[in-house]
Design a protein around this motif. Structure first.
Motif, PDB file in Angstrom:
ATOM      1  N   GLY A 136      58.746  78.956  48.864  1.00 39.83           N
ATOM      2  CA  GLY A 136      58.376  80.353  49.139  1.00 39.83           C
ATOM      3  C   GLY A 136      57.698  80.604  50.463  1.00 39.83           C
ATOM      4  N   THR A 186      58.708  81.026  53.546  1.00 41.95           N
ATOM      5  CA  THR A 186      59.252  82.067  54.424  1.00 41.95           C
ATOM      6  C   THR A 186      59.114  83.468  53.821  1.00 41.95           C
ATOM      7  OG1 THR A 186      61.470  81.552  53.552  1.00 41.95           O
ATOM      8  CG2 THR A 186      60.862  80.595  55.658  1.00 41.95           C
ATOM      9  N   ALA A 187      58.661  83.543  52.561  1.00 39.56           N
ATOM     10  CA  ALA A 187      58.409  84.837  51.933  1.00 39.56           C
ATOM     11  C   ALA A 187      56.922  85.209  51.923  1.00 39.56           C
ATOM     12  CB  ALA A 187      58.931  84.835  50.495  1.00 39.56           C
TER      13      ALA A 187
END
Length: 254
Positions: free
Chosen positions: A250, A252-253
Motif C-alpha cells: 500500500g 504508493t497509496a
C-alpha cells in the motif's frame, strides 16, 4: 499441470534476492530456467540449489549493460533449452545516495547502464528471439515503487525506475500485436540483501523504516514478489500487457 510447464525463462539478477526466489518458483512450476548474473559464484550456487531440488536450471555470466553479453545470454538460452518463452529483466544495483545538486556522475552512469540500459538491451534481444519463434511470450521488467512515488536523495535510481515503466509501456505497444506481453512489477520494501545493504548505507533502522514504507507495517518477503512475477509470466494473465503492478503493502497509496 504446472503453470510454466515446458516454458523456458531467463531471469537476470537471478543470483540472489527477488531474482533468486523467482527462479526457484519458476522451476517448481515447471520452467527451464536460465539464471543470468554478473556474480558468477552466487549465480552458480543458486543454479546448483535449484537443480538439487529437482528443477532444470543453467547459469550464464552476464553483464546486462553490455550488448554482447546480452546477446550471448539469449543465444545460450536457446542453445541450452531450444527457445525462449519468458524473461524477467530484474538486474539492478543499489540506489545512489546524494541529491541532484551533489550527484556522483560516475555512479549515475553505472546505475543507468545497468538499471535502464540493461533492461532496454534485454528487451531488444528477448523480443528478437520471441519474434523469430513467432508464438509470443511474456516479459516482465522490474521497476520499483520509486518509479511511481519518488523519495529524496536518490535521483539516478528514481529516474531509471520511472524510465523502466515508460520503456515497458512503449515495448508493450510495439509488440502486443505479435503476442508478446510486456509488463512491470514495482516492488516496495522487500527484505533482500540489496535492501539490507541500502539500510546500512543510509543508517536507517529496519523496524521503524518498514512502518514508513508499508500500510502493513512490515517489509515484504521476496516470495511475495515472486508470486506476482509468476502470475505475469503464466497464462493466468493472458489479457494483461503494458501494466505496472505495485507489490508494496500500500505504499504508493499512502
Amino acid at each position: 499441470m504446472k503453470k510454466l510447464e515446458n516454458k523456458v525463462a531467463i531471469i537476470t539478477g537471478g543470483a540472489q534476492g527477488m531474482g533468486a526466489v523467482t527462479a526457484e518458483l519458476f522451476a517448481r512450476e515447471g520452467a527451464k530456467v536460465v539464471i543470468a548474473d554478473f556474480n558468477e559464484e552466487k549465480g552458480q550456487e543458486q543454479t546448483d540449489k535449484i537443480k538439487a531440488a529437482g528443477g532444470e536450471c543453467a547459469f550464464v555470466k552476464t553483464d546486462v549493460s553490455k550488448s554482447d553479453d546480452v546477446q550471448k545470454m539469449v543465444k545460450f538460452t536457446v542453445e541450452t533449452y531450444g527457445r525462449l518463452d519468458i524473461a524477467l529483466n530484474n538486474a539492478a544495483i543499489t540506489p545512489d545516495d546524494k541529491p541532484i545538486a551533489d550527484f556522483d556522475e560516475a555512479y549515475w552512469d553505472r546505475l543507468m547502464s545497468i538499471d535502464l540500459k540493461g533492461v532496454a538491451l534485454c528487451l531488444k534481444y528477448e523480443v528478437q528471439q520471441m519474434m523469430a519463434q513467432g508464438d509470443g511470450g511474456s516479459i516482465i521488467c522490474t521497476s520499483s515503487v520509486s518509479g511511481i512515488r519518488p523519495q529524496p536523495g536518490t535521483p539516478a535510481y528514481i529516474a531509471a525506475k520511472h524510465a523502466v515503466i515508460g520503456l515497458t509501456k512503449s515495448a508493450a505497444m510495439d509488440y502486443s500485436p505479435h503476442g508478446i506481453r510486456i509488463n512491470s512489477v514495482a516492488p516496495g520494501a522487500i527484505d533482500t540483501p540489496m535492501l539490507r545493504g541500502a539500510l546500512e548505507q543510509f543508517g536507517l533502522n529496519a523496524e521503524e523504516y518498514a512502518k514508513q514504507l508499508s500500510m502493513l507495517g512490515r517489509f515484504a518477503k521476496a516470495e511475495e514478489v515472486a508470486q506476482a512475477n509468476l502470475w505475469l509470466a503464466s497464462d493466468d494473465s493472458s489479457f494483461v500487457t503494458g501494466a505496472v503492478y505495485a507489490v508494496d503493502g500500500g505504499y504508493t497509496a499512502m
